[in-house]
Design a protein around this motif. Structure first.
Motif, mmCIF file in Angstrom:
data_model
loop_
_atom_site.group_PDB
_atom_site.id
_atom_site.type_symbol
_atom_site.label_atom_id
_atom_site.label_comp_id
_atom_site.label_asym_id
_atom_site.label_seq_id
_atom_site.Cartn_x
_atom_site.Cartn_y
_atom_site.Cartn_z
ATOM 1 N N LEU A 60 0.559 -1.078 -0.277
ATOM 2 C CA LEU A 60 -0.315 -0.136 0.602
ATOM 3 C C LEU A 60 1.352 1.446 -0.119
ATOM 4 C CD1 LEU A 60 -2.500 1.676 0.951
ATOM 5 C CD2 LEU A 60 -2.294 1.270 3.495
ATOM 6 N N PHE A 61 0.497 2.851 -0.803
ATOM 7 C CA PHE A 61 1.553 3.629 -1.005
ATOM 8 C C PHE A 61 0.838 4.722 -1.458
ATOM 9 C CE2 PHE A 61 4.391 6.928 -2.909
ATOM 10 C CZ PHE A 61 5.034 6.552 -0.888
ATOM 11 N N CYS A 62 -0.748 4.359 -2.133
ATOM 12 C CA CYS A 62 -1.656 5.664 -1.977
ATOM 13 C C CYS A 62 -3.099 5.562 -1.523
ATOM 14 C CB CYS A 62 -1.980 6.027 -3.995
ATOM 15 S SG CYS A 62 -2.726 4.455 -5.088
ATOM 16 N N ILE A 64 -5.386 4.411 -3.138
ATOM 17 C CA ILE A 64 -6.656 4.530 -4.567
ATOM 18 C C ILE A 64 -6.390 4.737 -6.092
ATOM 19 C CG2 ILE A 64 -7.315 6.503 -2.623
ATOM 20 C CD1 ILE A 64 -5.493 8.812 -4.263
ATOM 21 N N GLN A 66 -3.328 5.345 -8.168
ATOM 22 C CA GLN A 66 -2.513 6.124 -8.576
ATOM 23 C C GLN A 66 -1.265 5.182 -8.924
ATOM 24 O OE1 GLN A 66 -2.934 9.848 -7.490
ATOM 25 N NE2 GLN A 66 -4.829 10.303 -7.419
ATOM 26 N N SER B 122 -3.203 15.002 -6.825
ATOM 27 C CA SER B 122 -2.516 13.565 -5.463
ATOM 28 C C SER B 122 -1.208 14.550 -4.805
ATOM 29 C CB SER B 122 -1.823 12.825 -6.856
ATOM 30 O OG SER B 122 -0.957 13.517 -7.391
ATOM 31 N N GLU B 123 -1.112 12.865 -3.758
ATOM 32 C CA GLU B 123 -0.349 13.353 -3.216
ATOM 33 C C GLU B 123 1.184 13.342 -3.341
ATOM 34 O OE1 GLU B 123 -1.924 10.173 -0.095
ATOM 35 O OE2 GLU B 123 -1.556 11.901 1.406
ATOM 36 N N ALA B 125 5.324 13.042 -2.769
ATOM 37 C CA ALA B 125 5.713 11.662 -2.030
ATOM 38 C C ALA B 125 7.199 12.665 -1.522
ATOM 39 C CB ALA B 125 6.129 10.854 -2.929
ATOM 40 N N TRP B 131 12.133 4.535 1.149
ATOM 41 C CA TRP B 131 10.684 4.671 1.219
ATOM 42 C C TRP B 131 9.945 4.394 0.183
ATOM 43 C CZ3 TRP B 131 7.929 7.149 -3.173
ATOM 44 C CH2 TRP B 131 9.186 6.474 -4.152
ATOM 45 N N MET B 137 3.823 4.665 3.523
ATOM 46 C CA MET B 137 2.707 4.736 2.753
ATOM 47 C C MET B 137 2.156 6.618 2.772
ATOM 48 S SD MET B 137 -0.145 3.352 4.485
ATOM 49 C CE MET B 137 0.519 2.033 5.142
ATOM 50 N N GLY B 138 1.337 6.937 1.760
ATOM 51 C CA GLY B 138 0.837 8.491 1.927
ATOM 52 C C GLY B 138 -0.483 8.446 3.337
ATOM 53 N N ILE B 251 3.160 9.617 4.653
ATOM 54 C CA ILE B 251 3.577 10.860 4.331
ATOM 55 C C ILE B 251 2.520 12.429 3.830
ATOM 56 C CG2 ILE B 251 5.200 12.095 2.764
ATOM 57 C CD1 ILE B 251 6.682 9.119 2.012
#
Ligand SMILES: Cc1cc2nc3c(=O)[nH]c(=O)nc-3n(C[C@H](O)[C@H](O)[C@H](O)COP(=O)(O)OP(=O)(O)OC[C@H]3O[C@@H](n4cnc5c(N)ncnc54)[C@H](O)[C@@H]3O)c2cc1C
Ligand code: FES
Lengths: 106, 371
Positions: A60-62, A64, A66, B122-123, B125, B131, B137-138, B251
């Motif tokens: 998991l990073f975003c 949503i 993307q 969008s977020e 990074a 990382w 994660m965001g 993040i």
């Protein structure tokens, strides 16, 4: 278990309706309609795939759809973004190795 | 080809508000959203907004979301879900990838008179050794998991960034049952609103101002974070390193407008850090330099849900006027009131820079159209 069953703002979680899925060959219960990634996270499974060249784990990073870090092989189809794909009864989910293999590929 | 009068790309607060305002005047609207449920970021915002009551202070984002969706329903606004807009072409043709199942997608073209780009942001990074490890994660990703899917992404969390997103999400993760090990902020001061920060400091959560993340350690998941004090030249103060046991690093390093569709539409863009990076120029009606393409919300410069709603309404009114559903006196009156509310929302400590950036956006539009 990492489910947020009671919450000061959102209240108690409604009774869960479960579906059965298979993750890396093992049976697992998931909440009906939830995203595959959420179901795995609830069970503490955090690695979704390993990268092609360096075999590094990704998860998991975003959340949503993307970034593609959460891609797994679902029902034999690789590169499925599990954070935006809901579970279905009988689904098979596998950690993806590199670009993944289609079911039937050697 | 499917026809409509107004097509909205993105069903967040901006897009929904644009649709409601226009549909109320009689415009036939279609909203296209990539998600399973419309509402954009609103359904993650479980805290009460602040500002004046005019700006829905005291109401939670989730409740505003439900209200907007209900209004769309009452006004028969068509909403396509699981549908990703993949292209904006000449003559107001939009291409949509409609996801039907895991393997089935349908490509649908829609011909419209007006397009509203309300794609949100969008977020950003932050890259540091480690990382890419699972568990890093965001902040938005963690918020989505905890508040929307109700699954905690981790139990011991380090937050990077003390802007409003960093502060609010830290508090929400705590509400969901996580321990916040600390918040790291490279600037000498806390970036977000003091009300949010004090909720955390009251709970004894340390906010490390003047610190940055040096490394995330772990094999299959992050298990330690190394942070350190930064010198003015961004090097690390020797001996200032602190190692924290964590299983999650989130993040919260800001957002940037999602401008792909504006770019494809040929809209002139400007770059301003107070907008979050590149954003389309627009006029008083929120119309971009490409005729019939409008922009609203985070896609026009990252701000807040309140401003997104007001900008959306501006698009709705302008479009209804332009299509002949509103007479110009009435439309002008509505637009004036909206701009006044926007000016109110852009007041205060963090507002001046944003107001300046938004002003520049309007000026660049004028320059582009004259030049
Ligand atoms: C993690 C996070 C926390 C935040 N917390 C707050 C907060 O607490 N309070 C606050 O006021 N603001 C907050 N914000 C700011 C937030 O950006 C605004 O509140 C608001 O949601 C912006 O509205 P919007 O309609 O412009 O965009 P969004 O709400 O982001 O909606 C955009 C929608 O467009 C869809 N979309 C994008 N591209 C396409 C495409 N090509 N095709 C189809 N659909 C598409 C997306 O799926 C999404 O549903 C937060 C933002 C983030 C990311
Ligand atoms: S986590 Fe980024 S696409 Fe799923």
């Amino acid at each position: 278990m990492m489910r947020v069953t009671s919450h000061p703002v959102l209240g108690e979680m409604k009774e869960i309706e479960w579906v059965n899925i298979t993750v890396n060959g093992k049976p697992m219960k998931a909440k009906k309609g939830e995203m595959i990634l959420a179901a795995l996270l609830a069970e503490g499974i955090i690695v979704n795939r390993y990268t092609t060249k360096k075999q590094e784990p990704r998860g998991l990073f975003c959340g949503i759809g993307q970034c593609t870090d959460c891609m797994m092989v679902v029902n034999g189809i690789p590169n499925v973004r599990t954070c935006i794909t809901p579970v279905e009864e009988g689904m098979t989910v596998e950690v993806q190795d590199g670009l993944g293999k289609w079911r039937g590929d050697k | 080809m499917k026809q409509c009068e107004m097509l909205v790309i993105g069903g967040g607060p901006a897009g929904l508000s644009a649709a409601i305002e226009a549909a109320e005047a009689g415009v036939q609207v279609v909203i296209i959203d990539a998600n399973e449920k419309a509402g954009g970021q609103l359904f993650k915002q479980i805290h009460k907004f602040f500002g004046s009551s005019m700006h829905r202070a005291g109401t939670r984002g989730i409740d505003i979301g439900e209200e907007l969706l209900q209004k769309c329903k009452d006004l028969n606004v068509e909403i396509w879900l699981n549908s990703l807009v993949i292209g904006v072409y000449d003559n107001n043709v939009v291409a949509v990838d409609v996801k039907k199942s895991l393997t089935e997608h349908e490509l649908v073209k829609v011909q419209t008179k007006k397009i509203v780009i309300a794609t949100g942001a969008s977020e950003n990074a932050v890259k540091f050794p480690g990382w890419t490890l699972p568990g890093v994660m965001g902040a938005g990703a963690a918020q989505t998991m905890a508040n929307f899917h109700r699954v905690l992404p981790g139990k011991k969390v380090l937050m990077i960034g003390s802007g409003n997103v960093g502060l609010i999400v830290s508090y929400q993760l705590m509400q969901a049952g996580a321990e916040i090990v600390g918040i790291v902020e490279a600037q000498p001061n806390i970036n977000g609103y003091a009300v949010h920060a004090s909720k955390l400091t009251r709970e004894g959560i340390p906010i490390y101002t003047g610190y940055t993340i040096i490394e995330a350690k772990g094999k299959e998941r992050v298990n330690q974070a190394v942070i350190g004090k930064v010198n003015p030249d961004w090097s690390i103060v020797e001996g200032s390193e602190i190692t924290l046991d964590v299983d999650t690093i989130t993040i919260g390093a800001g957002l940037k407008p999602l401008i792909g569709m504006a770019y494809m539409g040929g809209c002139k863009l400007i770059n301003d850090r107070f907008l979050g990076g590149w954003a389309p120029c627009h006029n008083y009606n929120m119309e971009t330099t490409t005729k019939n393409i409008y922009v609203a919300g985070d896609a026009s410069g990252v701000e807040e849900a309140n401003t997104a709603i007001e900008e959306g309404k501006l698009c709705g009114v302008s479009i209804a006027e332009s299509l002949g559903y509103l007479d110009s006196t009435k439309a002008e009156e509505l637009k004036k009131a909206i701009w006044n509310r926007l000016a109110g929302l852009r007041e205060g400590a963090h507002g001046t820079e944003r107001t300046g950036a938004k002003q520049k956006q309007l000026e660049e539009y004028t320059k582009a159209m004259e030049g």
